[in-house]
Design a protein around this motif. Sequence first.
Motif, short mmCIF file in Angstrom:
data_model
loop_
_atom_site.label_atom_id
_atom_site.label_comp_id
_atom_site.label_asym_id
_atom_site.label_seq_id
_atom_site.Cartn_x
_atom_site.Cartn_y
_atom_site.Cartn_z
N ARG A 3 0.84 -1.21 0.00
CA ARG A 3 0.00 0.00 0.00
C ARG A 3 0.87 1.25 0.00
O ARG A 3 1.87 1.30 0.69
CB ARG A 3 -0.93 -0.03 1.21
CG ARG A 3 -1.95 -1.12 1.06
CD ARG A 3 -3.00 -1.07 2.10
NE ARG A 3 -2.44 -1.33 3.41
CZ ARG A 3 -3.19 -1.45 4.50
NH1 ARG A 3 -4.49 -1.32 4.42
NH2 ARG A 3 -2.63 -1.70 5.65
N PRO A 11 0.52 5.82 -0.67
CA PRO A 11 -0.38 6.94 -0.92
C PRO A 11 -0.37 7.34 -2.40
O PRO A 11 0.69 7.28 -3.03
CB PRO A 11 0.18 8.07 -0.04
CG PRO A 11 1.52 7.64 0.41
CD PRO A 11 1.70 6.18 0.10
N ASP A 12 -1.53 7.71 -2.95
CA ASP A 12 -1.55 8.23 -4.32
C ASP A 12 -1.29 9.74 -4.28
O ASP A 12 -0.95 10.29 -3.23
CB ASP A 12 -2.87 7.88 -5.04
CG ASP A 12 -4.08 8.55 -4.37
OD1 ASP A 12 -3.88 9.46 -3.54
OD2 ASP A 12 -5.22 8.14 -4.67
N GLU A 13 -1.49 10.42 -5.44
CA GLU A 13 -1.17 11.85 -5.51
C GLU A 13 -2.04 12.68 -4.56
O GLU A 13 -1.66 13.78 -4.16
CB GLU A 13 -1.23 12.38 -6.96
CG GLU A 13 -2.53 12.20 -7.72
CD GLU A 13 -2.76 10.76 -8.19
OE1 GLU A 13 -3.87 10.54 -8.71
OE2 GLU A 13 -1.90 9.90 -8.05
N ARG A 14 -3.23 12.14 -4.16
CA ARG A 14 -4.09 12.87 -3.22
C ARG A 14 -3.84 12.43 -1.77
O ARG A 14 -4.51 12.86 -0.85
CB ARG A 14 -5.56 12.65 -3.57
CG ARG A 14 -5.98 13.34 -4.88
CD ARG A 14 -7.48 13.25 -5.09
NE ARG A 14 -7.95 11.87 -5.11
CZ ARG A 14 -7.89 11.06 -6.18
NH1 ARG A 14 -7.39 11.51 -7.31
NH2 ARG A 14 -8.32 9.82 -6.11
N GLY A 15 -2.89 11.54 -1.59
CA GLY A 15 -2.55 11.09 -0.24
C GLY A 15 -3.40 9.92 0.23
O GLY A 15 -3.26 9.47 1.37
N THR A 16 -4.27 9.41 -0.64
CA THR A 16 -5.10 8.26 -0.25
C THR A 16 -4.27 6.98 -0.35
O THR A 16 -3.68 6.68 -1.40
CB THR A 16 -6.31 8.14 -1.21
OG1 THR A 16 -6.95 9.42 -1.26
CG2 THR A 16 -7.29 7.07 -0.74
N ILE A 17 -4.24 6.24 0.76
CA ILE A 17 -3.42 5.02 0.77
C ILE A 17 -4.23 3.84 0.22
O ILE A 17 -5.34 3.59 0.67
CB ILE A 17 -2.92 4.73 2.20
CG1 ILE A 17 -1.97 5.85 2.62
CG2 ILE A 17 -2.22 3.38 2.26
CD1 ILE A 17 -1.44 5.75 4.01
N ASP A 18 -3.66 3.18 -0.77
CA ASP A 18 -4.35 2.03 -1.35
C ASP A 18 -3.30 1.06 -1.89
O ASP A 18 -2.13 1.39 -2.02
CB ASP A 18 -5.29 2.50 -2.47
CG ASP A 18 -6.41 1.47 -2.72
OD1 ASP A 18 -6.38 0.40 -2.08
OD2 ASP A 18 -7.29 1.75 -3.55
N ARG A 44 -1.07 -1.06 -4.41
CA ARG A 44 -0.49 -0.93 -5.75
C ARG A 44 -0.05 -2.32 -6.18
O ARG A 44 0.54 -3.06 -5.41
CB ARG A 44 0.74 0.00 -5.73
CG ARG A 44 0.37 1.45 -5.78
CD ARG A 44 1.60 2.28 -6.09
NE ARG A 44 2.08 2.04 -7.45
CZ ARG A 44 3.32 2.30 -7.84
NH1 ARG A 44 4.21 2.75 -7.00
NH2 ARG A 44 3.68 2.09 -9.08
#
Length: 236
Positions: free
Chosen positions: A134, A136-143, A145
Amino acid sequence: MIRISLTPIPLRIAALTQERNSLFEYPVERLAGIIKEIGFRCTSCAKCCTRAFNGHVFLLDCDVSAVKALDPAALEPAPAPEFCDQNGIFYVSGYALRTQDDDAGSCWFLKNGRCRIYDRRFTICRIYPYMLHREPDERGTIDWRQFSGLDRHGEYNAVISEEESLDLARETKEYENAFLTQEIEFLGFMQEYFSRHRLRHVQKVYDDRLRRFNRGGEITVMVYYDGRLEKHRIRK
Ligand code: SF4
């Protein structure tokens, strides 16, 4: 300057253990489905075997043993050590593959765009570009990969059989589990080692020594391998 985590070791171990539990729960069939859907095929561009594309290749302990048998000169302490004690000694959780002195920073084992040890290549080389952790994406949401370097290498929409995608998914999960386990064991080891030798991490010493290293100075790095520390004196 490398800013290392100042989170206390027990909390870091707890976070990694939680991450490993989440990894166990991630269904292997879901990862296999994503692998099948992406349909990645390697075009032998060899980009992924260079520092320019991929930073460094971190090795699991089992792969370090294989490199030691093949060519010990191919090993170097992984970059960005996790700790530096008050005496200026660095500590890092494992080894990476050394790179050559060319512009791209080709892997030690890459020759004329081909892996010299392809049949014996290491776990990370076999599963790449798949991953399962997991971030963070560019908005900081962790998901989660599941793929590295999408649309930057290889070709897509190839047909991958159920069996092949499941094998790849299983091996990817096994790699991520082994990686997290190695990190957890390293942190546990360091906690005990620092306490036994009355050592502590000092960020200012870390920064000063790293600056000296970047200017060509020599530093001491202790590399965690097989439940112990191996000492190296290195220059840039
Ligand atoms: S060992 Fe082979 S496959 Fe792995 S990074 Fe080096 S050249 Fe690439």
